[in-house]
Every structure is written in C-alpha cells, then in structure tokens.
Design an enzyme around this catalytic site. Sequence first.
Site, PDB file in Angstrom:
ATOM      1  N   ASP A 118      -3.197   4.870  -1.897  1.00 49.06           N
ATOM      2  CA  ASP A 118      -3.535   6.267  -1.598  1.00 49.06           C
ATOM      3  C   ASP A 118      -2.992   6.582  -0.216  1.00 49.06           C
ATOM      4  OD1 ASP A 118      -4.933   8.875  -1.433  1.00 49.06           O
ATOM      5  OD2 ASP A 118      -6.074   8.144  -3.140  1.00 49.06           O
ATOM      6  N   HIS A 127       0.253   7.226  -0.637  1.00 49.01           N
ATOM      7  CA  HIS A 127       0.516   8.661  -0.716  1.00 49.01           C
ATOM      8  C   HIS A 127       1.042   9.232   0.591  1.00 49.01           C
ATOM      9  CE1 HIS A 127      -2.515   9.162  -4.312  1.00 49.01           C
ATOM     10  NE2 HIS A 127      -1.519   8.332  -4.572  1.00 49.01           N
TER      11      HIS A 127
END
EC number: 3.2.1.15
Length: 495
Positions: free
Chosen positions: A337, A359
């Site tokens: 993430d 991410h």
Amino acid sequence: MKRSALLASFLPLALGCDSAETHSCASAFSVSSAAAASFCATFTASTVTATTGVPDVFLSNCDYKTKHLSSACSCLGTADGSAPASTPAAPAVSSSSKVGKAPAVAATRTSAIPTTFHTTAVRVPLSTSAAAAVTSQAVLPAQSSVAGNGGTTCTVTEYASISSAVASCSNILLSNINAPASSTIDLTGLQTGAAVIFAGETTFGDTYDSDFDPIVISGTDVTITGEEGHVINGNGEAYWDGEGSNGGQDKPDHFIVVKDMYNSKIENLNILNWPVHCFEIENTEYLTISGLILNNTAGDAANSKSDGDPAAHNTDGFDIKQSDFLTLSNSWVHNQDDCVAVTSGSSIVVDNLYCYGGHGLSIGSIGGKSNNTVDGVTFSNSQVINSENGCRIKSNADTTGEVYNVKYENITLSGISDYGIDIQQDYENGGATGDPTNGVKIENISFVNVKGTMSDGKDYYILCGDGSCSNFVFTDVDITGGSDDSCNYPSSGCP
C-alpha cells in the site's frame, strides 16, 4: 609495528575467543564495552580467583566462573582496541530465522554506562521482478552507530520487566522480547532523554483485534533504535487474508503507534511482516526518522485465505497526521500500500526513500477527518519501483480541507502500473467515482525532475473539482510508457 599489528589481528583466533553473537559472556562484554574495559584493567592486573566485586552483568553471563571472565578480558580489545566484531547479518526474512542473541539476563542494571552498538549497510533478497527492475538500487540504508544517553542502563529479556525499566531507566535494551498475546510493548512513559534499543528478535503472540497496537511510543528527547542484527517481527503471516483492514478476520490495524513525541529520533530499525499499517505517526513535533528497513516482501504471495491475491493488504509504511517539522529519510520499504501517506501536518520532509511494490508517495486521502490541512510537504530524492502509483494526491468527495505547498522533486519511477502522477478529488468510500468535488483546496503543487516509466496505466491523471486546484507547476517532468492521459487542470493539459 607491522609485526605487532599482524599479531593483534590473529589474537582472537589464538585465544579461542567466543563470538558475541552466540556466547552470552562475550556478548555482555561487547555490549557494555566501556564498563568491560574498566573492569578488565583491574581484573587482569593481579591474580583474582574470587568473583566478589564483579559487575552483575558480567558475572551472570559468564556463569560465575573466573576463567570465563579472564578469557573475556583477554579477548576484549584486539586489533583496534574494541571488542572483536562479528560479521553483521542481514535482517531475517522469515519468522524461523533467529538473529543475534543479546545477554541472557532478565533485568540487569549498570549505572552511568553509555552503551554503543554498531550497524552497517546490509542487503536482503528482493523478488525476481524487483531485482530485474533495479537490482543495483535496492541497497538497504546504512545504519550508523548509536549510543545511550548516560544514566541507568537496563537490559530486559522478559516482557514483564518492560514497564519497570521504562519507569526507572534512561537507557533500555530490549533483548529478544516475546510479547504475549494482547500485550503491548508500551513505551509511552519514557523518561525525558531516554534511549531504547531493540536487540535480537522481538516477537508477538497472535492477537485478533483491530484495536490492538503491538508497540506504542511517546516521549520528549527520546531515541528509539536497533542493535546490529535485530529484527522486529510482526508475524503478519498469521493474519494476512488479502483483505487487510477492509474485512476478513480482525487483525492489529496499526503495528507501531508513535504519538505525542517531541524532539525525538527513531532510527536504524529492521521491521518484518507487519499485519496491516506499519507506522501510525500522530501529534509529533520535530521528529526525525531515518535508516529504517520495512520488509513485507513475504506478503506479496497469495495464501490459502487470499483467493489468489497478495496475502498482505493495506500495509502502509508510514501514515503521518497532525505532525509538524517531521523528517523521514534514508529508508527502504517493500509493502502492499502507500509507502508514505500524509493526511495532515506541516513542514514535513520525506527524503531518500526506496519504495517497492506499494502505492507510492501520497498525500491523503484528505477530507472527513478531524484535521484536514496539509501545508508544506516535500518528497525528494526517492525511488518508487514496481508500484501502482508514483506521486499521488487524493481527496474525498463532498468534504472540506486544504493541501498547500507540496513538492515532488528528483523522483524516479519504474514499473508503475496505474498512475505516474495522480491528483484526484473524487474518492468516496475508499474508491474513485469519476465525479470530483471542490471542497478540498489544492494549491501550490510542484513537480520537479520527476521521471520514469510505466508498465501500464496512465502517465498523468488529474481530476480536480471546479475551481479547487491552482498553481500547479511541472518542471523537467517526463514519464513514459502509459496511455490515455487525462488532466482537467491546468488548462494547458497534461505535462
């Protein structure tokens, strides 16, 4: 002179010196080297057969035997006048790998002994795809030596002794701590100026509770650091089910909570396999974080509960909110993430990070929280590799907030799958709707020397609400490999 140096280099072998990594007596002398030097100067000056007057830390770890004490003194200070050093090990990459044991004592104290630990640059294996992308750039951060702050030093090897050490000691060595289920390593009552050193392998019992925080830290003028070869093992594989905090079985949502921390440092920590979010950083001022290794590589693989998806999910590296004058630098993150996500705060610098598999470098999401203002954030000199996004700012639909003065500078992207540069104002319930709103103002945003390649997706995607974005500047920006770029601001279109 050359002959003397040569003899000194062979002295540990000739004496049969034990390794500080595997023998508690040698380890005690190595860890408390200043006290050891003082003790040995007296101990070896005459024939001593009794064990009276010997510091407890040495006596207990040397089996109460004078011959072991004598041998340890003989081996102290070989080629360079310091304790014999062993080759540093890379951080463990599985829970079965044990790392350097520290002295096997429960709560040993020595007074006014600053303790110094040494660490060096290390490597851990990356996945095949990561190695193919940037093998030469996947070097883990060098971790510099650290020292305690004087005063009372406590070495703790049992979880039950942590609270008393926190209350009474200015230097705390947490050695091979095994925290039972539902038991937090609580470092919120540290003395001003305290230093905490993690050593060996820190482990945790399984606790299926989203409100449980395995480690909590606060304090003023505090240093949190790690000894060479240590690892803080979050046992994420016991929880991972492909859903993270979005569902599935309950799991600790935040692994390390840093709150109410002022003028302090967190440095040289090796963290492995955290369950969901790794660092939750809140309400801090003048906090410096550097030299961290966050390794969630194992979470990339699917398991029996993740339905073919990566087992780890929502594994943010650093979540930062309501913090001012924070610096995060020289760190390595492999996760699933956001590498870094700033949701509120000011005067924040994120420099020299290596982010793999997640991410990217993010602001947001902004809106709908107790504090929705970000002012003055710089991401610089960093790499984002094989990740969904590179540089991202996102706000929630139908909310209010402000994002001012954000700079992405000298950012290298490689293998980005969704968006190279992404600014969106249409998030709702965690997903994009395609319908932006203008309650969050995004102003004075600059991208300088942001370059790299996409494996898929869009090089640029900007979706602003009506009149809510202003003064975006793009200088030496060049991202290639994607398609169907879309930017509704600025009026000139995508870079």
